[in-house]
Design a protein around this motif. Sequence first.
Motif, mmCIF file in Angstrom:
data_model
loop_
_atom_site.group_PDB
_atom_site.id
_atom_site.type_symbol
_atom_site.label_atom_id
_atom_site.label_comp_id
_atom_site.label_asym_id
_atom_site.label_seq_id
_atom_site.Cartn_x
_atom_site.Cartn_y
_atom_site.Cartn_z
ATOM 1 N N GLY A 169 0.554 -1.465 0.440
ATOM 2 C CA GLY A 169 -0.415 0.159 0.178
ATOM 3 C C GLY A 169 1.267 1.416 -0.050
ATOM 4 O O GLY A 169 0.595 2.370 0.871
ATOM 5 N N GLY A 170 2.169 1.158 -0.726
ATOM 6 C CA GLY A 170 2.795 2.255 -0.726
ATOM 7 C C GLY A 170 3.989 2.329 -0.422
ATOM 8 O O GLY A 170 5.062 3.097 -0.295
ATOM 9 N N LYS A 187 3.795 3.518 3.258
ATOM 10 C CA LYS A 187 5.131 4.034 3.154
ATOM 11 C C LYS A 187 6.118 4.231 3.881
ATOM 12 O O LYS A 187 7.603 4.277 3.503
ATOM 13 N N ASN A 203 -1.086 -5.283 -5.054
ATOM 14 C CA ASN A 203 -0.939 -3.964 -4.451
ATOM 15 C C ASN A 203 -2.650 -3.709 -3.536
ATOM 16 O O ASN A 203 -3.391 -4.601 -3.868
ATOM 17 N N ALA A 204 -2.379 -2.908 -2.497
ATOM 18 C CA ALA A 204 -3.733 -2.512 -1.981
ATOM 19 C C ALA A 204 -4.738 -1.578 -3.260
ATOM 20 O O ALA A 204 -4.011 -0.388 -3.404
ATOM 21 N N PRO A 205 -6.101 -0.761 -2.274
ATOM 22 C CA PRO A 205 -6.527 0.066 -3.334
ATOM 23 C C PRO A 205 -6.339 1.542 -3.578
ATOM 24 O O PRO A 205 -6.224 1.959 -3.969
ATOM 25 N N ALA A 206 -5.431 1.756 -2.210
ATOM 26 C CA ALA A 206 -5.026 2.609 -2.466
ATOM 27 C C ALA A 206 -3.832 2.517 -1.318
ATOM 28 O O ALA A 206 -3.255 1.931 -0.354
ATOM 29 N N GLU A 207 -2.504 4.164 -1.393
ATOM 30 C CA GLU A 207 -1.508 4.228 -0.764
ATOM 31 C C GLU A 207 -1.885 4.772 0.792
ATOM 32 O O GLU A 207 -2.701 5.781 1.206
ATOM 33 N N LEU A 208 -0.948 4.366 1.510
ATOM 34 C CA LEU A 208 -1.313 4.778 2.707
ATOM 35 C C LEU A 208 -0.046 5.198 3.431
ATOM 36 O O LEU A 208 1.001 4.751 3.107
ATOM 37 N N THR A 263 -0.987 -4.220 5.016
ATOM 38 C CA THR A 263 -0.965 -3.514 4.009
ATOM 39 C C THR A 263 0.230 -2.492 4.881
ATOM 40 O O THR A 263 0.448 -1.999 5.795
#
Length: 570
Positions: A455-456, A538, A483-488, A535
Amino acid sequence: MDAQGRGQAEDIDPADQWVLNPDTGDYELRLPSSAPQSPVPGPRRATPAPEREVPAPRRRRAKPEEPPPGRRDRRRPAKKKAKKKSRGKKILLWTGGTMAFVILAVGTAGYLYLQHLNDNIESLPDDGASTGGFQKDQAINILLIGTDKRTGSGNDGYGDKGSAGHADTTLLLHVSKDRSNATALSIPRDLIVDIPDCPTTQEDGSTKVIAGSSGVRFNQSLGQSGRTPSCTMRTVTELTGVKPDNFMVADFNAVKTLSSAVEGVDVCLAKDINDPDSHLNLSKGEHTIEGEEALAFVRTRHSVGFGGDLSRIELQQQFLSSLMRKLKSNDTLTSPTKMVKLAEAATEALTVDSKLDSIGKLKDLGLELGKLDTKNLTFATVPVKDNPAEETPVTVVLKEGPAQQVFDMVKNDVSFTEVKKKEKEKKKKEDAAVAARLEGEKSEPSEVRVRVLNGGASAGSAGRELTYLQNEAGVTKSENAGNAPAELAKTTLEYAPDQADQARALAEILGLSGAAMKPGESVTNSQGLPTMTLTLGKDFKGAGVKLDATSAKAPEDLQQSTADKVECAK
């Protein structure tokens, strides 16, 4: 201004006219009513100090038409306004509460809080390499640079002849957000690094991008090819991940003049040393050194340890620790004469970045640094090893794992010493419910079922973490979910209430904080079984690397010491 210039007897020390006011805690100038008062204590120089050579344009602050914040107007009020201004007697521009804090090293880097000698402070552009300057409510990172440039008289025996002034000694000073602790991290000059491209202000005001270099010594980040301290700042950011707020630079003269200003610094040797290269000749035991002898002490390397730069760093750290104790002693803080000498010495040796070219900023920084307790100021050295690419090593490279641990501790404001006050405050503020997520029974790793998403984190992180979990951590019931649906920004672990024991076990393995654990719902894995979801955000640092830096500990073999102790150099 001397006593004679004020119409008084020649044998009166001007510093003796400053008297402590018990109501304000400040020093005030007390003179006979017939004598005009000087706004600035300090000896008058018969001749101006020679202009120091630097690798980029220097600027002196223009004198403003109105006094800047924190600085008193030097114009004497008219007699008719005497009553209105009765409380406006000129006050000594430092107090015990705003103790001057100096850090310097060979070549050396130095800082001293000064108002009354503001015009002596010189600056260089930061070229956008800093954060924009330190903030009172944030952790502080100051880059302290000592150059090997020969300036001034009596320095022919030191440094490289004709040197443009390299980063001979560099320390990254990190002061914690709550000011309870600090770390001075020494960066070896012979460390192999990559120097990035450096936009640099030229003499005509234009900007030139100085091309970077790969696989070169760290000390080439200054002086080489016209690089300025802003380039050293960019190199430190590239190396450590920590972006400095400000920089300070000084040369050989600083260690001589400042050590003399405090009337000597106490050091200790575990053996006799007679080094013809540094000109140090001291017997085993404790000594008080100043001037040329102090410079020889911090410059010697062939007669201590393994005879290299790393051994010399230990001497420098001992010297700095002792200087800190001397500066914080009552003998120094309560002596106007010593404070005047320190002010004179420091301003002649100091160059700061353009974001510090303000007496108000210097005052504020001095106040923040003055809150430190020497027992919680740690001197450490970046973990390095001999360069394996060299048959006879003369340079060093990072010990990747331990070095990253140290950099993460600095970046995440983690103390290298036990600071009870900080821990108590942290526990009071921490949400009890969040902390409780980590408390309770834990499943065996083999019983933990989790799917891993990216997730990032960097590409391939989910796969590498999965390999670590299965092969080294024993979490065999794990799988890569892509991959996750959005970056964290932060790594999270989502789990159902009946999976709390599994979540606690995985949190311990990964170093997750309670805040990273997100009670919610489970999902099904590829086999149709309920599973947790990890997840990677970054903040993910690599497979097997603990995620929560607040639980980090310094590497066991880290070279470090605290500023409250005297350790004899071997």
